[in-house]
Each structure stands twice: as structure tokens, then as C-alpha cells.
Motif scaffolding. Structure first.
Motif, PDB file in Angstrom:
ATOM      1  N   PHE A 158      49.871   9.326 -46.139  1.00 42.16           N
ATOM      2  CA  PHE A 158      49.612  10.743 -46.398  1.00 42.16           C
ATOM      3  C   PHE A 158      48.721  10.983 -47.614  1.00 42.16           C
ATOM      4  CE2 PHE A 158      53.995   9.600 -47.628  1.00 42.16           C
ATOM      5  CZ  PHE A 158      53.940   9.752 -48.996  1.00 42.16           C
ATOM      6  N   HIS A 159      48.292   9.909 -48.287  1.00 44.49           N
ATOM      7  CA  HIS A 159      47.373  10.083 -49.421  1.00 44.49           C
ATOM      8  C   HIS A 159      46.029  10.640 -48.938  1.00 44.49           C
ATOM      9  CE1 HIS A 159      44.904   9.258 -52.930  1.00 44.49           C
ATOM     10  NE2 HIS A 159      44.059   8.650 -52.109  1.00 44.49           N
ATOM     11  N   ALA A 160      45.454  11.539 -49.706  1.00 41.11           N
ATOM     12  CA  ALA A 160      44.145  12.104 -49.332  1.00 41.11           C
ATOM     13  C   ALA A 160      43.113  11.803 -50.420  1.00 41.11           C
ATOM     14  CB  ALA A 160      44.264  13.620 -49.153  1.00 41.11           C
ATOM     15  N   ASP A 161      41.947  11.365 -50.001  1.00 40.71           N
ATOM     16  CA  ASP A 161      40.842  11.162 -50.941  1.00 40.71           C
ATOM     17  C   ASP A 161      40.106  12.487 -51.169  1.00 40.71           C
ATOM     18  OD1 ASP A 161      41.251   8.444 -51.385  1.00 40.71           O
ATOM     19  OD2 ASP A 161      40.199   7.912 -49.533  1.00 40.71           O
ATOM     20  N   ASP A 162      39.194  12.440 -52.134  1.00 42.78           N
ATOM     21  CA  ASP A 162      38.482  13.673 -52.488  1.00 42.78           C
ATOM     22  C   ASP A 162      37.664  14.235 -51.325  1.00 42.78           C
ATOM     23  OD1 ASP A 162      39.559  13.315 -54.958  1.00 42.78           O
ATOM     24  OD2 ASP A 162      37.694  12.749 -55.958  1.00 42.78           O
ATOM     25  N   ASP A 163      37.136  13.353 -50.479  1.00 42.41           N
ATOM     26  CA  ASP A 163      36.320  13.888 -49.381  1.00 42.41           C
ATOM     27  C   ASP A 163      37.169  14.756 -48.460  1.00 42.41           C
ATOM     28  OD1 ASP A 163      37.693  11.730 -48.287  1.00 42.41           O
ATOM     29  OD2 ASP A 163      36.000  11.057 -47.039  1.00 42.41           O
ATOM     30  N   ALA A 164      38.396  14.328 -48.195  1.00 40.58           N
ATOM     31  CA  ALA A 164      39.289  15.134 -47.341  1.00 40.58           C
ATOM     32  C   ALA A 164      39.620  16.459 -48.009  1.00 40.58           C
ATOM     33  CB  ALA A 164      40.571  14.361 -47.049  1.00 40.58           C
ATOM     34  N   ILE A 165      39.815  16.411 -49.317  1.00 45.07           N
ATOM     35  CA  ILE A 165      40.180  17.652 -50.028  1.00 45.07           C
ATOM     36  C   ILE A 165      39.017  18.638 -50.010  1.00 45.07           C
ATOM     37  CG2 ILE A 165      40.828  18.593 -52.291  1.00 45.07           C
ATOM     38  CD1 ILE A 165      42.307  15.844 -52.702  1.00 45.07           C
ATOM     39  N   THR A 220      44.372  17.584 -61.567  1.00 44.94           N
ATOM     40  CA  THR A 220      44.360  19.049 -61.498  1.00 44.94           C
ATOM     41  C   THR A 220      42.951  19.568 -61.758  1.00 44.94           C
ATOM     42  OG1 THR A 220      46.654  19.103 -62.241  1.00 44.94           O
ATOM     43  CG2 THR A 220      45.411  21.155 -62.443  1.00 44.94           C
ATOM     44  N   ARG A 221      42.330  19.015 -62.795  1.00 46.59           N
ATOM     45  CA  ARG A 221      40.965  19.456 -63.111  1.00 46.59           C
ATOM     46  C   ARG A 221      40.007  19.098 -61.964  1.00 46.59           C
ATOM     47  NH1 ARG A 221      37.052  19.460 -68.193  1.00 46.59           N
ATOM     48  NH2 ARG A 221      38.867  20.415 -69.132  1.00 46.59           N
ATOM     49  N   ARG A 222      40.185  17.891 -61.421  1.00 50.16           N
ATOM     50  CA  ARG A 222      39.290  17.462 -60.318  1.00 50.16           C
ATOM     51  C   ARG A 222      39.457  18.392 -59.118  1.00 50.16           C
ATOM     52  NH1 ARG A 222      40.731  12.697 -57.315  1.00 50.16           N
ATOM     53  NH2 ARG A 222      42.008  12.238 -59.143  1.00 50.16           N
ATOM     54  N   ALA A 223      40.694  18.725 -58.817  1.00 47.99           N
ATOM     55  CA  ALA A 223      40.931  19.629 -57.682  1.00 47.99           C
ATOM     56  C   ALA A 223      40.293  20.998 -57.942  1.00 47.99           C
ATOM     57  CB  ALA A 223      42.431  19.776 -57.439  1.00 47.99           C
ATOM     58  N   ILE A 224      40.379  21.452 -59.174  1.00 48.81           N
ATOM     59  CA  ILE A 224      39.763  22.749 -59.510  1.00 48.81           C
ATOM     60  C   ILE A 224      38.245  22.668 -59.315  1.00 48.81           C
ATOM     61  CG2 ILE A 224      39.284  24.342 -61.427  1.00 48.81           C
ATOM     62  CD1 ILE A 224      42.189  23.655 -62.436  1.00 48.81           C
ATOM     63  N   TYR A 225      37.651  21.564 -59.721  1.00 54.30           N
ATOM     64  CA  TYR A 225      36.202  21.412 -59.535  1.00 54.30           C
ATOM     65  C   TYR A 225      35.843  21.345 -58.054  1.00 54.30           C
ATOM     66  CZ  TYR A 225      34.675  21.131 -64.356  1.00 54.30           C
ATOM     67  OH  TYR A 225      34.350  21.460 -65.644  1.00 54.30           O
ATOM     68  N   LEU A 226      36.648  20.648 -57.281  1.00 51.96           N
ATOM     69  CA  LEU A 226      36.385  20.584 -55.833  1.00 51.96           C
ATOM     70  C   LEU A 226      36.484  21.991 -55.235  1.00 51.96           C
ATOM     71  CD1 LEU A 226      38.371  17.323 -54.974  1.00 51.96           C
ATOM     72  CD2 LEU A 226      35.879  17.591 -54.980  1.00 51.96           C
ATOM     73  N   ALA A 227      37.491  22.751 -55.679  1.00 54.28           N
ATOM     74  CA  ALA A 227      37.641  24.125 -55.176  1.00 54.28           C
ATOM     75  C   ALA A 227      36.445  24.983 -55.575  1.00 54.28           C
ATOM     76  CB  ALA A 227      38.941  24.735 -55.701  1.00 54.28           C
ATOM     77  N   ARG A 228      35.938  24.747 -56.777  1.00 52.41           N
ATOM     78  CA  ARG A 228      34.740  25.496 -57.194  1.00 52.41           C
ATOM     79  C   ARG A 228      33.556  25.154 -56.297  1.00 52.41           C
ATOM     80  NH1 ARG A 228      33.944  24.837 -63.555  1.00 52.41           N
ATOM     81  NH2 ARG A 228      32.053  26.017 -63.085  1.00 52.41           N
ATOM     82  N   MET A 229      33.414  23.847 -55.995  1.00 59.35           N
ATOM     83  CA  MET A 229      32.300  23.436 -55.108  1.00 59.35           C
ATOM     84  C   MET A 229      32.412  24.108 -53.751  1.00 59.35           C
ATOM     85  SD  MET A 229      32.058  19.381 -55.734  1.00 59.35           S
ATOM     86  CE  MET A 229      32.578  18.813 -57.340  1.00 59.35           C
TER      87      MET A 229
END
Ligand code: URP
Ligand code: ZN
Ligand code: ZN
Length: 462
Positions: A158-165, A220-229
């Protein structure tokens, strides 16, 4: 039968007042002074607070860790005695299947006919094929409007990499689905775990050492940046520490639609619990890990100031003797998660309201009103208002006791809150107008829980 709750103090997310509540056909018919309904069953709430039924937006009734599976929906009456009338459970996408198909199959096999409170599901993307990202409109049509991805748990299915996110954020945004993340840096944890195990540091306490606040803050910061993208909103689940909360605070201050919750255990338990002798520390292994007490103060403050908007239980019914002991050889193998669905309101009341850390209104918002909004079920849940489901807690603030696994209905052999003082308890609980808890005991055998479908564009889009 119609019901009339008389003489109580109604508490909402913004105010409190003396009022009666008339319940008819499972809904709130009226809220007002000195109501009289001939023939209605009267519930006397003198000296009590009347709260909306709680929404626990983060429970696990199917989580699996290295072959161990938690107790399921048949234990959900434990939520009811704790004042929670709706739970939102996380359902894995099955390998090779779509998310919607996985969720519908799961509902039919594991929830319908078993659930004792109302429920809905968050999907978990485990197999990020392109087809899954094309399912968003169908998920919304079926009432599923939240999806979680696990940045943690390297090597698990169930682990997700950044591309999936990133793909999930982009696809979800078009349909009004809220993406939730478990934000911990899986690679960093893996390195730290291996170093600790190689050094012979295998006791439960090292679980916390392997997952310091920075692994949570970075993700958390990485997820926020992905959400911004993706120009999408983001919801960060089970925020445990000041550093991760700070990332959310900064994002929110910058006007970004970034939201987060914390959990009851992070507010009152700390990492010293993990050091308890005789493998007792395993009872407190959850992820993110318990922190030092100074983080608790930061979390209470964040709740008060709105940097975090909900308190969940992250309930996970692994037992200690059979399942947690799988990790006797190494903390890495201890199933992550602890029970807590019946303790959420008591913890918030005893350690939040009674200590003056939060107001009663804040409690109602954190445990019912905001979670309903976050999960798109606020059209019928989370408020004591005319037309809403009559999910109601009559709360006795004078009750005194201790939290204990012995009295619990959650079906496992421990609670991480064992022996902690409890002030107040749900005296009576109504689910859609039916009495399911009376004098603190579950009496709802004849009242099945139902799915409550979510609507898109929940709180994080508003
Ligand atoms: O330790 C935890 N939190 N177990 C449940 C699964 C999850 O990560 O939410
Ligand atoms: Zn998680
Ligand atoms: Zn969880």
C-alpha cells in the motif's frame, strides 16, 4: 417512536444554549424551548450536555500489517459507547482491481450487516495504474469522496510513491475528491530502521527513534508541494508533531488549501510509553510514533488556532498477546496501530475541556462538525440542526471512572489508555433517532449502521 430530549444544554460548534430536541423519523424535527410532543418518549437530559454524534474520520477495520489483520466492523459498537455515531474507514484497492470495485466488494463483504454505527469509506490507492485515475467521477457518484495514499511503509503493497500522489491529486481535483496522505518519508525510515536493528536496538522504544519528527515534517512539506503543483487541496492525516503541524500552518498562512487532523493518542500519550518493560511498549507502536510531551502542547494549540481541524482515533484493533507479539524479535515487525475509537470523546473531554485547553464548542467542532465537512457528509451529519440525522449524544459530565480494556467492546486485549482517569461519559446515544447506548451501555443490537454517502468538494475545497 418520536423522542423528546428535554432540559439539556445543547452544544454546537459555535455556541451552547438550553433547549429541547424533538426527534421524528430519525431526523431532528425541532430544537427549541419548552417543546411538548404528546406521545413522544421523553429523555431527561437535566444536568447533561447534548452533543451531535461524533464523526471519527479515521478508523481501520481492515488494516493489515505483515499478515496481522485488525478487528472489523463487528466491533464498531465500541465507537457508539464512546459517542461516535459515524466512522470513516480506509479500504485498500485490491491488486488488479479498480478502486470503486474494491470498495463496493469490501462494503458488501465486511461492512453491510456488521456495522453498528453509520459509515463511509476512504479509498486507498495501492495499484496506481492509469485506469484508477480515471475512476474519480464514478467514485463520486457512488458517494466516495476521499482517497488516502501512504507515503510511509516502504516495501508494503500500500506504499505510494510521489508519482502516484501527484497523479492522484491532479485527477481528484477535477472531481472534487479530497486527497489525504500519511506523511512520513518511507526511505528515511527504512535507513534508520536498518541502522537500529544492525546495532541490536530492537525494543519497541526504537520505533520512535526510527521515525523522528523530521521524517514526518519532510513528507508533509513534500506533499504540500505536490499539491501545489497539482493546484489541489490536501488533507494530512494523523499529524503527531510540532514540525509537521508547522508545515501545515505555514501553508495555510500562505492561503493554500492544506488541512490536517491529529489523533487522541498524540494529545495525551508520549514516547515514554514505548519504553515500558516486558514488551508493554509494543501496545503504543503506531505511526507516526508517539512524541515527547512538548509536542502535545503544540498540537492542542494548533487545534485551538485552527491549524489542525479534527481529532480522530486512528483506531486499529490489533491485539497485544497474539498480534503485537509478532514483533518480539524487532520493533519493525510490531503491527502499527492501537485501539481508541471509544476513547476519543472521553479523551477530548477529560484532557481538553476539563483542563481548560479547549472549549466545549471546540470539542464539538473537532470531533463531529469539522470531520463531517472534511468527508463530505455534512449535509446530514455532524450538527444538531433541524433536518439533520438525529445522531445525538447525551453526555453526563459528572460521571467519573478510568479507561480500561476490561470494559471495552473493541474486541482486543488492551487499550493504550489503560488506567487513565476519565471525567464524563456518553450517558445515552441516539443513532438516527434510535437509542443505541443507554446508561453508558450498548443497547443497539437491533439498529444496524448504514452507509452515509459523501458529497464531493468537501471542506478542503471550500
Ligand atoms: O499506526 C497506524 N497509524 N496504523 C494504522 C495505519 C495508518 O498508518 O494509518
Ligand atoms: Zn496512516
Ligand atoms: Zn490510520
Amino acid at each position: 417512536m418520536e423522542k423528546l430530549i428535554k432540559n439539556g444544554t445543547v452544544v454546537t460548534a459555535c455556541d451552547e444554549f438550553k433547549a429541547d430536541i424533538h426527534v421524528k423519523d430519525g431526523k431532528i424535527e425541532a430544537v427549541g424551548r419548552d417543546l411538548s410532543v404528546p406521545g413522544a418518549q421523553v429523555l431527561d437530559a437535566a444536568g447533561m450536555y447534548v452533543l451531535p454524534g461524533g464523526i471519527d474520520q479515521h478508523v481501520h477495520f481492515s488494516f493489515e500489517y505483515k499478515g496481522s489483520r485488525v478487528r472489523g466492523f463487528e466491533t464498531s459498537h465500541a465507537a457508539a459507547v464512546g459517542g461516535t455515531t459515524t466512522v470513516i474507514e480506509f479500504v485498500n484497492q485490491q491488486q488488479g482491481k479498480g478502486l470503486l470495485e474494491s470498495m463496493e466488494e469490501y462494503k458488501a463483504a465486511w461492512a453491510e450487516g456488521k456495522a453498528r454505527v453509520d459509515y463511509n469509506f476512504h479509498g486507498i490507492i495501492t495499484d496506481p495504474r492509469d485506469e484508477v485515475f480515471g475512476e474519480m467521477d464514478d467514485l463520486v457518484a457512488a458517494g466516495y469522496t476521499t482517497i488516502k495514499l501512504f507515503m510511509a511503509y516502504k516495501g508494503m503493497f500500500f506504499h505510494a510513491d510521489d508519482d502516484a500522489i501527484l497523479k492522484a491529486l491532479k485527477a481528484a481535483r477535477k472531481a472534487g475528491i479530497t486527497i489525504m496522505v500519511h506523511a512520513e518519508n518511507a526511505d528515511a525510515i527504512d535507513v534508520l530502521q536498518k541502522e537500529l536493528v544492525a546495532a541490536g536496538k530492537t525494543d519497541p522504544y526504537y520505533h520512535a527513534v526510527s521515525r523522528p519528527p523530521l521524517v514526518e515534517a519532510e513528507a508533509t512539506r513534500r506533499a504540500i508541494y505536490l499539491a501545489r503543483m497539482a493546484e489541489a487541496p490536501l488533507y494530512v492525516v494523523h499529524v503527531s508533531c510540532r514540525e509537521a503541524m508547522e508545515e501545515i500552518r505555514q501553508a495555510r498562512t500562505a492561503g493554500l488549501p492544506v488541512f490536517g487532523e491529529t489523533c487522541s493518542h498524540y494529545l495525551v500519550l508520549d514516547e515514554s510509553c514505548l519504553a515500558r518493560p516486558d514488551f508493554e511498549g509494543a501496545k503504543f507502536v503506531c505511526s507516526p510514533a508517539l512524541r515527547t510531551p512538548d509536542h502535545q502542547e503544540a498540537l492542542w494549540e494548533a487545534l485551538n488556532l485552527g491549524w489542525l481541524n479534527a481529532v480522530s482515533s486512528d483506531h486499529c484493533g490489533f491485539d497485544w498477546k497474539n498480534q503485537k507479539h509478532m514483533g518480539r524479535d524487532s520493533f519493525v515487525n510490531i503491527p502499527n496501530g492501537a485501539p481508541g475509537m471509544e476513547n476519543r470523546l472521553p479523551v477530548l473531554w477529560t484532557y481538553g475541556v476539563e483542563t481548560g485547553k479547549i472549549s466545549r464548542q471546540k470539542l464539538v467542532d473537532l470531533y463531529a462538525t469539522a470531520p463531517a465537512k472534511n468527508t463530505g457528509i455534512d449535509h446530514c451529519k455532524g450538527r444538531l440542526a433541524v433536518g439533520y440525522d438525529a445522531d445525538i449524544v447525551i453526555f453526563d459530565p459528572a460521571w467519573r471512572g478510568v479507561m480500561s480494556a476490561q470494559r471495552s467492546l473493541h474486541g482486543v486485549d488492551f487499550t493504550p489508555y489503560e488506567g487513565m482517569e476519565q471525567k464524563g461519559r456518553p450517558h445515552q446515544v441516539l443513532l438516527r433517532g434510535e437509542l443505541i447506548v443507554d446508561n453508558g451501555a450498548y443497547v443497539g443490537e437491533a439498529v444496524p449502521g448504514r452507509q452515509v454517502k459523501g458529497k464531493p468538494y468537501g471542506n478542503s475545497y471550500r
